[in-house]
Enzyme design. Structure first.
Site, PDB file in Angstrom:
ATOM      1  N   HIS A 167       0.630  -1.267  -0.192  1.00  0.00           N
ATOM      2  CA  HIS A 167      -0.105   0.175  -0.055  1.00  0.00           C
ATOM      3  C   HIS A 167       0.802   1.192  -0.080  1.00  0.00           C
ATOM      4  CE1 HIS A 167       0.817  -1.229   4.285  1.00  0.00           C
ATOM      5  NE2 HIS A 167       0.788  -0.058   4.327  1.00  0.00           N
ATOM      6  N   HIS A 180       1.049   5.171   1.066  1.00  0.00           N
ATOM      7  CA  HIS A 180       0.325   6.278   1.946  1.00  0.00           C
ATOM      8  C   HIS A 180       0.496   7.622   1.308  1.00  0.00           C
ATOM      9  CE1 HIS A 180       0.482   3.969   5.993  1.00  0.00           C
ATOM     10  NE2 HIS A 180       1.619   3.137   5.343  1.00  0.00           N
TER      11      HIS A 180
HETATM   12  P1  5GP Z   1       2.208   0.293   7.213  1.00  0.00           P
HETATM   13  O1  5GP Z   1       2.641   0.627   8.812  1.00  0.00           O
HETATM   14  O2  5GP Z   1       1.834  -1.258   7.086  1.00  0.00           O
HETATM   15  O3  5GP Z   1       2.826   0.867   6.218  1.00  0.00           O
HETATM   16  O4  5GP Z   1       0.706   0.869   7.251  1.00  0.00           O
HETATM   17  C1  5GP Z   1      -0.437   0.138   7.481  1.00  0.00           C
HETATM   18  C2  5GP Z   1      -1.756   1.192   7.871  1.00  0.00           C
HETATM   19  O5  5GP Z   1      -3.045   0.496   7.609  1.00  0.00           O
HETATM   20  C3  5GP Z   1      -1.671   2.155   8.903  1.00  0.00           C
HETATM   21  O6  5GP Z   1      -1.506   3.292   8.725  1.00  0.00           O
HETATM   22  C4  5GP Z   1      -2.937   1.453   9.800  1.00  0.00           C
HETATM   23  O7  5GP Z   1      -3.444   2.904  10.447  1.00  0.00           O
HETATM   24  C5  5GP Z   1      -3.669   1.213   8.559  1.00  0.00           C
HETATM   25  N1  5GP Z   1      -4.757   0.163   8.783  1.00  0.00           N
HETATM   26  C6  5GP Z   1      -4.390  -0.849   9.535  1.00  0.00           C
HETATM   27  N2  5GP Z   1      -5.680  -1.672   9.275  1.00  0.00           N
HETATM   28  C7  5GP Z   1      -6.487  -0.930   8.824  1.00  0.00           C
HETATM   29  C8  5GP Z   1      -8.144  -1.129   8.521  1.00  0.00           C
HETATM   30  O8  5GP Z   1      -8.617  -2.403   8.947  1.00  0.00           O
HETATM   31  N3  5GP Z   1      -8.812  -0.092   7.782  1.00  0.00           N
HETATM   32  C9  5GP Z   1      -8.138   1.065   7.423  1.00  0.00           C
HETATM   33  N4  5GP Z   1      -8.853   1.943   6.757  1.00  0.00           N
HETATM   34  N5  5GP Z   1      -6.648   0.975   7.623  1.00  0.00           N
HETATM   35  C10 5GP Z   1      -6.108   0.341   8.412  1.00  0.00           C
END
Ligand code: 5GP
Ligand code: ZN
Length: 139
Positions: free
Chosen positions: A101, A103
């Site tokens: 993903h 951001h």
């Molecule tokens: P990472 O740390 O893997 O780059 O980012 C994961 C992101 O996914 C985090 O910013 C977290 O807040 C978001 N996230 C995790 N679970 C969910 C969810 O169930 N729904 C949504 N909309 N965001 C999520």
């Protein structure tokens, strides 16, 4: 993590609710559930790829133009002064959801702190040259 129990695959399949900002045949863009700032969104490829190392180039080629369009929209609609594009790969890099993903994080000159930066390290010249020798690519 398999696609069956991947939280973002569940969101894409509609099994878990999310606030969807945009959708096309390749991507779903949702609002982050724990946003760093107002308007923090996530670009999810609809097919499951663990991380950047698994991402096919044709999908990757569509991702940055989409991020740029979203950034422009967030800037216009929310009036942010800046945007961070952040993409974490692997636990060491802070990836918590193993479905690639991107951001898109609006930034505001409002004095509120958001932790999307890093502290700087120092390397001596010889070490920098060794690193360069290791990673340099021709063509
Ligand atoms: P990472 O740390 O893997 O780059 O980012 C994961 C992101 O996914 C985090 O910013 C977290 O807040 C978001 N996230 C995790 N679970 C969910 C969810 O169930 N729904 C949504 N909309 N965001 C999520
Ligand atoms: Zn997934």
């Amino acid at each position: 993590m398999s696609e069956d129990n991947c939280i973002f695959c569940k969101i894409i399949r509609g099994e878990i609710p999310a606030r969807t900002v945009f959708e096309d045949e390749d991507f779903k863009v949702i609002m982050d559930a724990s946003p760093a700032t107002k308007g923090h969104v996530l670009i999810l490829p609809k097919r499951h790829y663990d991380d950047l190392f698994a991402l096919p180039e044709d999908v990757a080629a569509k991702a940055l133009p989409l991020a740029a369009r979203l950034a422009a929209r967030l800037k216009e609609k929310l009036g942010c002064q800046g945007i961070n594009i952040v993409q974490n790969n692997g636990e060491a890099a802070g990836q918590t959801v193993r479905h690639l993903h991107i951001h898109v994080i609006p930034r505001y000159e409002d004095g509120r702190k958001a932790d999307v930066t890093w502290s700087h390290s120092t390397f001596d010249e010889a070490e920098l040259d060794r690193i360069l020798d290791t990673i340099r690519q021709n063509g």
